[in-house]
Design a protein around this motif. Sequence first.
Motif, short mmCIF file in Angstrom:
data_model
loop_
_atom_site.label_atom_id
_atom_site.label_comp_id
_atom_site.label_asym_id
_atom_site.label_seq_id
_atom_site.Cartn_x
_atom_site.Cartn_y
_atom_site.Cartn_z
N ARG A 115 21.08 12.54 -14.28
CA ARG A 115 22.12 13.15 -13.44
C ARG A 115 22.39 14.59 -13.87
NH1 ARG A 115 24.00 14.46 -8.87
NH2 ARG A 115 26.26 14.80 -8.78
N ALA A 116 22.38 14.84 -15.18
CA ALA A 116 22.62 16.20 -15.67
C ALA A 116 21.53 17.16 -15.19
CB ALA A 116 22.70 16.20 -17.20
N LYS A 117 20.27 16.70 -15.20
CA LYS A 117 19.19 17.56 -14.70
C LYS A 117 19.35 17.83 -13.21
CE LYS A 117 15.42 16.76 -17.93
NZ LYS A 117 14.00 16.37 -18.07
N GLU A 118 19.79 16.82 -12.47
CA GLU A 118 20.01 17.03 -11.03
C GLU A 118 21.10 18.07 -10.80
OE1 GLU A 118 20.95 13.15 -9.68
OE2 GLU A 118 18.86 12.46 -9.59
N LEU A 119 22.13 18.04 -11.62
CA LEU A 119 23.20 19.03 -11.48
C LEU A 119 22.68 20.44 -11.74
CD1 LEU A 119 26.11 17.11 -13.27
CD2 LEU A 119 25.96 17.65 -10.83
N VAL A 120 21.80 20.58 -12.73
CA VAL A 120 21.21 21.90 -13.01
C VAL A 120 20.38 22.37 -11.81
CG1 VAL A 120 19.57 23.14 -14.47
CG2 VAL A 120 21.20 21.56 -15.51
N GLN A 121 19.60 21.46 -11.23
CA GLN A 121 18.78 21.83 -10.08
C GLN A 121 19.63 22.25 -8.89
OE1 GLN A 121 16.53 18.23 -9.64
NE2 GLN A 121 14.99 18.81 -11.15
N ASP A 122 20.81 21.67 -8.80
CA ASP A 122 21.73 22.03 -7.71
C ASP A 122 22.56 23.27 -8.01
OD1 ASP A 122 20.80 19.85 -6.30
OD2 ASP A 122 22.45 18.53 -6.89
N GLY A 123 22.35 23.84 -9.19
CA GLY A 123 23.12 25.02 -9.57
C GLY A 123 24.53 24.72 -10.06
N ARG A 124 24.84 23.47 -10.33
CA ARG A 124 26.18 23.08 -10.79
C ARG A 124 26.15 23.03 -12.32
NH1 ARG A 124 26.69 17.89 -6.95
NH2 ARG A 124 28.66 17.56 -8.07
N ILE A 125 26.00 24.19 -12.92
CA ILE A 125 25.77 24.30 -14.35
C ILE A 125 26.97 23.82 -15.17
CG2 ILE A 125 25.07 25.85 -16.21
CD1 ILE A 125 23.00 25.45 -13.97
N ASP A 126 28.17 24.19 -14.76
CA ASP A 126 29.35 23.78 -15.50
C ASP A 126 29.49 22.26 -15.54
OD1 ASP A 126 30.00 26.39 -16.03
OD2 ASP A 126 31.39 26.58 -14.34
N GLU A 127 29.17 21.61 -14.43
CA GLU A 127 29.24 20.15 -14.40
C GLU A 127 28.16 19.53 -15.30
OE1 GLU A 127 29.81 18.29 -10.46
OE2 GLU A 127 30.01 20.33 -9.70
N ALA A 128 26.98 20.16 -15.30
CA ALA A 128 25.90 19.65 -16.17
C ALA A 128 26.30 19.76 -17.63
CB ALA A 128 24.61 20.43 -15.90
N ILE A 129 26.89 20.88 -17.99
CA ILE A 129 27.34 21.07 -19.37
C ILE A 129 28.39 20.03 -19.75
CG2 ILE A 129 28.66 22.61 -20.89
CD1 ILE A 129 27.17 24.95 -19.63
N SER A 130 29.34 19.80 -18.84
CA SER A 130 30.38 18.81 -19.10
C SER A 130 29.79 17.42 -19.28
CB SER A 130 31.38 18.81 -17.93
OG SER A 130 32.38 17.83 -18.13
N LEU A 131 28.78 17.08 -18.48
CA LEU A 131 28.15 15.76 -18.60
C LEU A 131 27.39 15.63 -19.91
CD1 LEU A 131 27.57 13.03 -17.46
CD2 LEU A 131 25.74 14.03 -16.05
N TYR A 132 26.65 16.67 -20.30
CA TYR A 132 25.95 16.63 -21.58
C TYR A 132 26.95 16.44 -22.74
CZ TYR A 132 21.33 17.99 -19.83
OH TYR A 132 20.10 18.01 -19.21
#
Length: 311
Positions: A115-132
């Motif tokens: 899911r974190a990689k999908e967020l990065v691909q969608d440009g939702r970097i802040d959400e990806a960082i929060s998930l990591y």
Amino acid sequence: MSPKRPTEKQKLAAKLEEQTDMLSDVEGAETPAEPESEPEAAPELESELESTLEPDQEPESDPEPEPEPEPEPEPESEPELEPEPEPEFEPASVERVRDDAPELQAPLAGERLVRAKELVQDGRIDEAISLYRDILASNPANLKARNNLGVLYDEMGQPELAIEQFEVAERLAPENVEVLTNFGSARTAMAQYDRAEELLRRALRLAPENTAVRASIGKLHFRRGVYAQAELDLRWVCEQDDTHGPAFYYWGEALNCLDRFDEALEVMERAAVLQPNNPKAFYTLGHLYDRKHRGEEAMAMYRRARELTGG
């Protein structure tokens, strides 16, 4: 101003995809079956005891051979010993290792890593960082989450936060080439060149043909002003991988610093194709076109650089 973040999402996603899976599944060890030789030993002992007792006994008295059945309790005592090692071995040697091994904890967060990689691909970097960070809060030894979070911080221009993640990752996997390379690159960005070189040399010893390692070393040499060595390192990388955008960019810059302008122009044109959102590549192209008195092309490159920086 730096380029708008959404334009960097493909770059971030691609870099995360390039990272090798560093958590390998650990096959569960099976406890070897107990040898069945001991039960067979009892009859042999009986026969040996019989053979040794018979010559020693006097044929005069019949009651004395009766003690011969005394070895019979031995088979009863031996089966009592067999079950005892089994419960002691299995929980200690198998279950504890499985509970403590970081490699086996990581799959528990597998869905969230995807899911974190999908967020990065969608440009939702802040959400990806929060998930990591959530993954690491529940499992601090998750090496993939550590590495990928560090990569995101580094690409976002926050190398000090990247270093925090890579320091932990290196302790977890001190011979992991990806971690050492990413850690060295973050040190380079912080101008900690000696520490960066130590990390990258370790990675190079482990993987001398790794293009990512060699590209990072070339960038380090460029940042230190050792342009001739940087040119050699980066030329090798680009010969191995003609799609390595960062290597082409720093190779072109090294050639420019060495006053090899014709070569620099050719290489930087390739870099601009591979990195269409890199304003520095277009600015250097403008400078190189100016040197060749190609004013209109130079102005187009400067204009593109300004657009990418929001100027």
